[in-house]
Write a protein that holds these residues in place. Structure first.
Motif, PDB file in Angstrom:
ATOM      1  N   ALA A  94       4.450   8.494  -6.505  1.00 12.55           N
ATOM      2  CA  ALA A  94       4.348   7.511  -7.589  1.00 12.55           C
ATOM      3  C   ALA A  94       3.473   8.038  -8.713  1.00 12.55           C
ATOM      4  O   ALA A  94       3.806   7.899  -9.894  1.00 12.55           O
ATOM      5  CB  ALA A  94       3.799   6.187  -7.056  1.00 12.55           C
ATOM      6  N   ALA A  95       2.353   8.672  -8.358  1.00  8.62           N
ATOM      7  CA  ALA A  95       1.451   9.207  -9.383  1.00  8.62           C
ATOM      8  C   ALA A  95       2.129  10.335 -10.147  1.00  8.62           C
ATOM      9  O   ALA A  95       2.002  10.444 -11.368  1.00  8.62           O
ATOM     10  CB  ALA A  95       0.159   9.692  -8.741  1.00  8.62           C
ATOM     11  N   GLY A  96       2.881  11.179  -9.441  1.00  9.44           N
ATOM     12  CA  GLY A  96       3.590  12.271 -10.107  1.00  9.44           C
ATOM     13  C   GLY A  96       4.639  11.753 -11.056  1.00  9.44           C
ATOM     14  O   GLY A  96       4.799  12.246 -12.172  1.00  9.44           O
ATOM     15  N   GLY A 112      10.238   3.401  -8.081  1.00 11.53           N
ATOM     16  CA  GLY A 112      11.151   4.536  -7.978  1.00 11.53           C
ATOM     17  C   GLY A 112      10.940   5.327  -6.701  1.00 11.53           C
ATOM     18  O   GLY A 112      11.906   5.738  -6.048  1.00 11.53           O
ATOM     19  N   ALA A 113       9.672   5.544  -6.330  1.00  6.94           N
ATOM     20  CA  ALA A 113       9.383   6.285  -5.101  1.00  6.94           C
ATOM     21  C   ALA A 113       9.898   5.527  -3.887  1.00  6.94           C
ATOM     22  O   ALA A 113      10.440   6.124  -2.949  1.00  6.94           O
ATOM     23  CB  ALA A 113       7.875   6.533  -4.982  1.00  6.94           C
ATOM     24  N   LEU A 114       9.753   4.206  -3.895  1.00  9.18           N
ATOM     25  CA  LEU A 114      10.251   3.394  -2.785  1.00  9.18           C
ATOM     26  C   LEU A 114      11.777   3.459  -2.700  1.00  9.18           C
ATOM     27  O   LEU A 114      12.336   3.699  -1.634  1.00  9.18           O
ATOM     28  CB  LEU A 114       9.789   1.941  -2.936  1.00  9.18           C
ATOM     29  CG  LEU A 114       8.324   1.660  -2.625  1.00  9.18           C
ATOM     30  CD1 LEU A 114       7.914   0.281  -3.134  1.00  9.18           C
ATOM     31  CD2 LEU A 114       8.064   1.762  -1.122  1.00  9.18           C
ATOM     32  N   ASP A 123      13.616  -5.425  -2.659  1.00  4.91           N
ATOM     33  CA  ASP A 123      12.415  -5.408  -1.828  1.00  4.91           C
ATOM     34  C   ASP A 123      11.296  -4.622  -2.503  1.00  4.91           C
ATOM     35  O   ASP A 123      10.126  -5.010  -2.437  1.00  4.91           O
ATOM     36  CB  ASP A 123      12.721  -4.808  -0.453  1.00  4.91           C
ATOM     37  CG  ASP A 123      13.573  -5.727   0.414  1.00  4.91           C
ATOM     38  OD1 ASP A 123      13.741  -6.912   0.052  1.00  4.91           O
ATOM     39  OD2 ASP A 123      14.079  -5.258   1.450  1.00  4.91           O
ATOM     40  N   ALA A 124      11.648  -3.512  -3.151  1.00  6.78           N
ATOM     41  CA  ALA A 124      10.634  -2.704  -3.838  1.00  6.78           C
ATOM     42  C   ALA A 124       9.900  -3.533  -4.892  1.00  6.78           C
ATOM     43  O   ALA A 124       8.671  -3.420  -5.047  1.00  6.78           O
ATOM     44  CB  ALA A 124      11.276  -1.470  -4.473  1.00  6.78           C
ATOM     45  N   LEU A 137       0.377  -2.176   0.977  1.00  2.33           N
ATOM     46  CA  LEU A 137       1.705  -1.690   1.336  1.00  2.33           C
ATOM     47  C   LEU A 137       1.575  -0.440   2.199  1.00  2.33           C
ATOM     48  O   LEU A 137       0.898   0.516   1.817  1.00  2.33           O
ATOM     49  CB  LEU A 137       2.475  -1.361   0.050  1.00  2.33           C
ATOM     50  CG  LEU A 137       3.933  -0.967   0.183  1.00  2.33           C
ATOM     51  CD1 LEU A 137       4.765  -2.140   0.693  1.00  2.33           C
ATOM     52  CD2 LEU A 137       4.474  -0.483  -1.160  1.00  2.33           C
ATOM     53  N   VAL A 138       2.205  -0.475   3.359  1.00  2.00           N
ATOM     54  CA  VAL A 138       2.245   0.689   4.250  1.00  2.00           C
ATOM     55  C   VAL A 138       3.689   1.177   4.311  1.00  2.00           C
ATOM     56  O   VAL A 138       4.604   0.386   4.549  1.00  2.00           O
ATOM     57  CB  VAL A 138       1.750   0.338   5.666  1.00  2.00           C
ATOM     58  CG1 VAL A 138       1.943   1.521   6.619  1.00  2.00           C
ATOM     59  CG2 VAL A 138       0.288  -0.090   5.629  1.00  2.00           C
ATOM     60  N   THR A 139       3.881   2.457   4.063  1.00  2.00           N
ATOM     61  CA  THR A 139       5.215   3.054   4.089  1.00  2.00           C
ATOM     62  C   THR A 139       5.151   4.324   4.927  1.00  2.00           C
ATOM     63  O   THR A 139       4.235   5.130   4.759  1.00  2.00           O
ATOM     64  CB  THR A 139       5.684   3.392   2.660  1.00  2.00           C
ATOM     65  OG1 THR A 139       5.569   2.229   1.853  1.00  2.00           O
ATOM     66  CG2 THR A 139       7.118   3.857   2.649  1.00  2.00           C
TER      67      THR A 139
END
Length: 201
Positions: A94-96, A112-114, A123-124, A137-139
């Motif tokens: 996400a930071a990138g 976008g990362a999700l 859901d994202a 949030l845990v992924t």
């Protein structure tokens, strides 16, 4: 590999889920956590709290990665969410994405990362809004064989049902996460947390 995701109203539940996922055999490199840090709640004491939790659980050498993950929480700001503590592959992705985006793209980076990792876009948006309202949030990227156990861990730790939460948000006129919205204040976050605590009974 499959992505399993859980939104939690309580950071402690999210932290315990991270620990239990690692105990179940998910490599710490495949686990991420992004949590609201409104009120600077976690940046000062996250290291001691996480280390204590891992030590108390008897994780030993296998837990070193989890302790590293949880004590390595970095501070970042997400437009529309405000300050968060974050660690792991999702936060880095996400930071990138945000760094390469033009205007405000960190939230787009998170969503976008999700979605890029297989999370449903609706859901994202709920997950991003949940973090905005004080959640965590845990992924995790999980081998197919571990998916049922990982899902069970997240459920047992009071994972939020995204469809039910979307309905609650929609009753207030919410349609999707808006990175241009003002972040929640500490008082608003506390009211939100209390609201869901009372629902859980």
């Amino acid at each position: 590999m499959r992505t399993v995701t859980g939104l939690f109203d309580d950071y402690d539940d999210a932290r315990d889920a991270v620990r239990e996922l690692a105990e179940a055999g998910v490599p710490s490199d495949d686990i991420s956590i992004v949590a609201s840090n409104i009120g600077d709640r976690y940046s000062a004491d996250s290291s001691d709290a996480a280390e204590g939790a891992a030590t108390g659980a008897g994780l030993g050498a296998a837990g070193g990665g989890v302790v590293g993950l949880l004590t390595g929480l970095g501070l970042m700001a997400i437009p529309g969410v405000g300050p968060v503590v974050a660690a792991g592959w999702l936060a880095a992705t996400a930071a990138g994405a945000a760094a390469g985006a033009v205007a405000g793209g960190a939230a787009g980076g998170l969503i976008g990362a999700l979605t890029d990792s297989g999370v449903d876009e609706e859901d994202a948006h709920v997950y991003a809004e949940g973090v905005r309202r004080g959640g965590a949030l845990v992924t995790a990227r999980v081998d197919e064989s571990l998916v049922p156990e990982a899902e069970t861990i997240l459920k047992q730790r009071n994972r939020v049902d995204p469809a039910a939460r979307r309905s609650i948000y929609a009753e207030e006129g919410w349609t999707q996460f808006d990175e241009n919205a003002d972040p929640y204040s500490l008082d608003e976050v506390e009211r939100e947390r209390e609201r869901y605590r009372s629902m859980r009974g």
